[in-house]
Design a protein around this motif. Structure first.
Motif, PDB file in Angstrom:
ATOM      1  N   LEU A  39       0.842  -1.201   0.000  1.00  0.00           N
ATOM      2  CA  LEU A  39       0.000   0.000   0.000  1.00  0.00           C
ATOM      3  C   LEU A  39       0.873   1.245   0.000  1.00  0.00           C
ATOM      4  O   LEU A  39       1.957   1.247   0.582  1.00  0.00           O
ATOM      5  CB  LEU A  39      -0.877   0.016   1.266  1.00  0.00           C
ATOM      6  CG  LEU A  39      -1.947  -1.059   1.387  1.00  0.00           C
ATOM      7  CD1 LEU A  39      -2.562  -1.034   2.785  1.00  0.00           C
ATOM      8  CD2 LEU A  39      -3.030  -0.860   0.331  1.00  0.00           C
ATOM      9  N   GLU A  40       0.403   2.294  -0.650  1.00  0.00           N
ATOM     10  CA  GLU A  40       1.038   3.615  -0.514  1.00  0.00           C
ATOM     11  C   GLU A  40       0.328   4.316   0.629  1.00  0.00           C
ATOM     12  O   GLU A  40      -0.833   4.706   0.504  1.00  0.00           O
ATOM     13  CB  GLU A  40       0.864   4.437  -1.782  1.00  0.00           C
ATOM     14  CG  GLU A  40       1.578   3.876  -2.991  1.00  0.00           C
ATOM     15  CD  GLU A  40       1.027   4.510  -4.276  1.00  0.00           C
ATOM     16  OE1 GLU A  40       0.560   5.664  -4.225  1.00  0.00           O
ATOM     17  OE2 GLU A  40       1.058   3.812  -5.303  1.00  0.00           O
ATOM     18  N   ILE A  41       1.045   4.458   1.752  1.00  0.00           N
ATOM     19  CA  ILE A  41       0.432   5.015   2.954  1.00  0.00           C
ATOM     20  C   ILE A  41       1.015   6.390   3.227  1.00  0.00           C
ATOM     21  O   ILE A  41       2.237   6.546   3.286  1.00  0.00           O
ATOM     22  CB  ILE A  41       0.692   4.109   4.175  1.00  0.00           C
ATOM     23  CG1 ILE A  41       0.177   2.688   3.892  1.00  0.00           C
ATOM     24  CG2 ILE A  41       0.055   4.681   5.439  1.00  0.00           C
ATOM     25  CD1 ILE A  41       0.627   1.660   4.906  1.00  0.00           C
ATOM     26  N   THR A  42       0.173   7.382   3.384  1.00  0.00           N
ATOM     27  CA  THR A  42       0.655   8.712   3.790  1.00  0.00           C
ATOM     28  C   THR A  42      -0.173   9.183   4.980  1.00  0.00           C
ATOM     29  O   THR A  42      -1.257   8.674   5.240  1.00  0.00           O
ATOM     30  CB  THR A  42       0.570   9.740   2.640  1.00  0.00           C
ATOM     31  OG1 THR A  42      -0.731   9.681   2.071  1.00  0.00           O
ATOM     32  CG2 THR A  42       1.594   9.431   1.557  1.00  0.00           C
ATOM     33  N   THR A  43       0.378  10.140   5.716  1.00  0.00           N
ATOM     34  CA  THR A  43      -0.324  10.644   6.888  1.00  0.00           C
ATOM     35  C   THR A  43      -0.977  11.982   6.547  1.00  0.00           C
ATOM     36  O   THR A  43      -0.561  12.688   5.636  1.00  0.00           O
ATOM     37  CB  THR A  43       0.633  10.832   8.083  1.00  0.00           C
ATOM     38  OG1 THR A  43       1.673  11.727   7.692  1.00  0.00           O
ATOM     39  CG2 THR A  43       1.248   9.505   8.492  1.00  0.00           C
ATOM     40  N   LYS A  44      -2.026  12.304   7.308  1.00  0.00           N
ATOM     41  CA  LYS A  44      -2.733  13.568   7.106  1.00  0.00           C
ATOM     42  C   LYS A  44      -2.468  14.485   8.300  1.00  0.00           C
ATOM     43  O   LYS A  44      -1.414  15.080   8.392  1.00  0.00           O
ATOM     44  CB  LYS A  44      -4.225  13.296   6.877  1.00  0.00           C
ATOM     45  CG  LYS A  44      -4.476  12.502   5.580  1.00  0.00           C
ATOM     46  CD  LYS A  44      -5.961  12.407   5.217  1.00  0.00           C
ATOM     47  CE  LYS A  44      -6.709  11.497   6.175  1.00  0.00           C
ATOM     48  NZ  LYS A  44      -8.125  11.333   5.818  1.00  0.00           N
ATOM     49  N   ASN A  66      -3.521   4.651  -1.111  1.00  0.00           N
ATOM     50  CA  ASN A  66      -3.935   4.700  -2.512  1.00  0.00           C
ATOM     51  C   ASN A  66      -5.307   4.055  -2.710  1.00  0.00           C
ATOM     52  O   ASN A  66      -6.053   4.446  -3.615  1.00  0.00           O
ATOM     53  CB  ASN A  66      -2.887   4.015  -3.388  1.00  0.00           C
ATOM     54  CG  ASN A  66      -2.573   2.596  -2.933  1.00  0.00           C
ATOM     55  OD1 ASN A  66      -2.216   2.374  -1.766  1.00  0.00           O
ATOM     56  ND2 ASN A  66      -2.703   1.640  -3.821  1.00  0.00           N
ATOM     57  N   VAL A  67      -5.671   3.106  -1.846  1.00  0.00           N
ATOM     58  CA  VAL A  67      -6.971   2.435  -2.004  1.00  0.00           C
ATOM     59  C   VAL A  67      -8.108   3.356  -1.561  1.00  0.00           C
ATOM     60  O   VAL A  67      -9.159   3.417  -2.213  1.00  0.00           O
ATOM     61  CB  VAL A  67      -6.998   1.098  -1.239  1.00  0.00           C
ATOM     62  CG1 VAL A  67      -8.342   0.401  -1.428  1.00  0.00           C
ATOM     63  CG2 VAL A  67      -5.864   0.190  -1.703  1.00  0.00           C
ATOM     64  N   THR A  71      -9.063   3.486   8.329  1.00  0.00           N
ATOM     65  CA  THR A  71      -7.888   3.191   7.502  1.00  0.00           C
ATOM     66  C   THR A  71      -6.769   2.564   8.332  1.00  0.00           C
ATOM     67  O   THR A  71      -6.044   1.689   7.843  1.00  0.00           O
ATOM     68  CB  THR A  71      -7.396   4.478   6.795  1.00  0.00           C
ATOM     69  OG1 THR A  71      -8.480   5.010   6.029  1.00  0.00           O
ATOM     70  CG2 THR A  71      -6.239   4.191   5.860  1.00  0.00           C
ATOM     71  N   MET A  72      -6.623   2.953   9.597  1.00  0.00           N
ATOM     72  CA  MET A  72      -5.602   2.319  10.454  1.00  0.00           C
ATOM     73  C   MET A  72      -5.871   0.811  10.566  1.00  0.00           C
ATOM     74  O   MET A  72      -4.941   0.000  10.455  1.00  0.00           O
ATOM     75  CB  MET A  72      -5.613   2.973  11.836  1.00  0.00           C
ATOM     76  CG  MET A  72      -4.615   2.387  12.827  1.00  0.00           C
ATOM     77  SD  MET A  72      -2.886   2.637  12.358  1.00  0.00           S
ATOM     78  CE  MET A  72      -2.631   4.323  12.993  1.00  0.00           C
TER      79      MET A  72
END
Lengths: 261, 261
Positions: B32-37, B46-47, B95-96
């Protein structure tokens, strides 16, 4: 214990647990006899008691020398529990969930041979997921072998904590929470152990009775988790006490935070 | 909106949600491409983004005038959201959990017609449980109609609370906890609403964004739950704010405790 005998014991216990679970499911829409134990949120039902009697009778039938310890039976752990084959029975773990949710509860049996963790069975009754195994047999969910694939730092792991301890900030538990990816609370040690074994959680911090921890300890340690008291010492298996279940990395971080002033 | 048109809309949304879920499941074992907000525990992948784009395109294709509000799209709720048919999309709620547990997350769409709660869809992707309906259609889990059978006092109900608020004892939340049967924390508003709708929980106390609450509010209110701000006023649907979801009895008790000095 020889591996063949151990496998046979495992098969017998799984069969009896599934029979107790079938009975439990059949009772879920029936009126339950609910009584309280130590307080208004510490429940026991007629189904807990019936499962205890059923499982104890099955075990004693095949293993007459067995030492039995059960949440709804012989509450106290006998002094000589390390003198032979001891069975810790939790006939319904998460009775509050059983009563209020009709799901998210487990039946558990932990077997210790002369004090050594030998076999664990945890059955998530309504999700129909059976966790079983031990140090000699390996650990499985149903027929799928489980492996501990991750040893994350606390900042990358979800944790379960005892709500009362969190609220009271016992041993800096609020600081532990703030260092983690977040808290999940399921209301059943068996359900939590299922999540730990699957890799869904990285740590479990609570006060647990011997029958709450017995099966999960066998399975978790077999996968490489550590199970330690809050001071880092081995747990006793004879009394309700505080403990942490986690892989090494998070365990070290959690115990360090708990010992801060 | 006519009931026939509403039913057609519900069928279309269910179909698209199930398609997004199939894609989501197909990606679970992929990197997964995981980024934080907003912080290290506020994730997007990305999903999430792909589901948002997919669902928005499907809705706009059939309802070109639709007003769209999405967690990973148009974050702000447009000023004119009550001027027509508004769709609040949460492409992955929890999402977590999606990242760490590969389960216990939901896809949600809430539909409001001129500001009125009209239709809610919550899909627990890995448990394959679809909650849907609204005030005109009734509320269903898959094809099973749901009814609110219980209006328990707080002492007889399990509750979900925001962990940070509990730890900080905001608005006497620790007192609310001590008056309840216990706390459960699942890490996804959609999963919590599923538990509320099934009767597994009696109250939900948290700070929620419009896309966290939109679908669940429609379903919960249709079953007789109340959804109110901490001061007892109606929620705004335009900003993240504190709210309580509960049947009347527990709602009254919770708001009273929160307003104690």
């Amino acid at each position: 214990m020889e591996k063949e005998a151990l496998y046979q014991l495992s098969q017998s216990l799984q069969k009896w647990v599934l029979e107790a679970a079938a009975y439990t499911r059949s009772q879920i829409k029936q009126p339950l006899e609910i009584t309280t134990k130590s307080g208004p949120n510490d429940l026991v039902t007629n189904v807990d008691r019936a499962n205890q009697v059923f499982l104890a009778a099955k075990i004693k039938g095949d293993y007459p020398q067995a030492i039995l310890v059960g949440e709804e039976g012989t509450d106290a752990v006998p002094d000589d529990w390390e003198s032979g084959l001891a069975f810790f029975i939790d006939p319904i773990d998460g009775t509050m969930n059983f009563v209020k949710q009709n799901e998210n509860f487990a039946i558990m049996i932990g077997v210790y041979d002369h004090g050594q963790p030998t076999l664990g069975i945890i059955y998530d009754v309504m999700a129909d997921q059976l966790y079983w195994g031990g140090p000699q047999l390996g650990v499985f969910r149903d027929e799928v072998p489980l492996l501990l694939t991750d040893n994350p730092p606390l900042t990358k792991g979800l944790i379960t904590v005892n709500t009362k301890m969190l609220v009271a900030d016992d041993l800096n538990l609020q600081r532990v929470f703030m260092h983690s990816s977040g808290v999940r609370i399921y209301g059943s040690a068996g359900i939590v152990f299922g999540q730990l074994l699957k890799g869904n959680l990285c740590a479990y911090i609570s006060k647990l009775a011997p029958w709450d921890i017995a099966a999960g300890r066998v399975l978790a340690e077999s996968l490489g988790f550590q199970v330690l008291k809050f001071n880092g010492q081995p747990i006793s298996m004879t009394t309700k006490e505080g403990m942490v279940v986690a892989p090494a990395h998070a365990m070290n971080e959690i115990l360090a935070i708990m010992q801060q002033k």
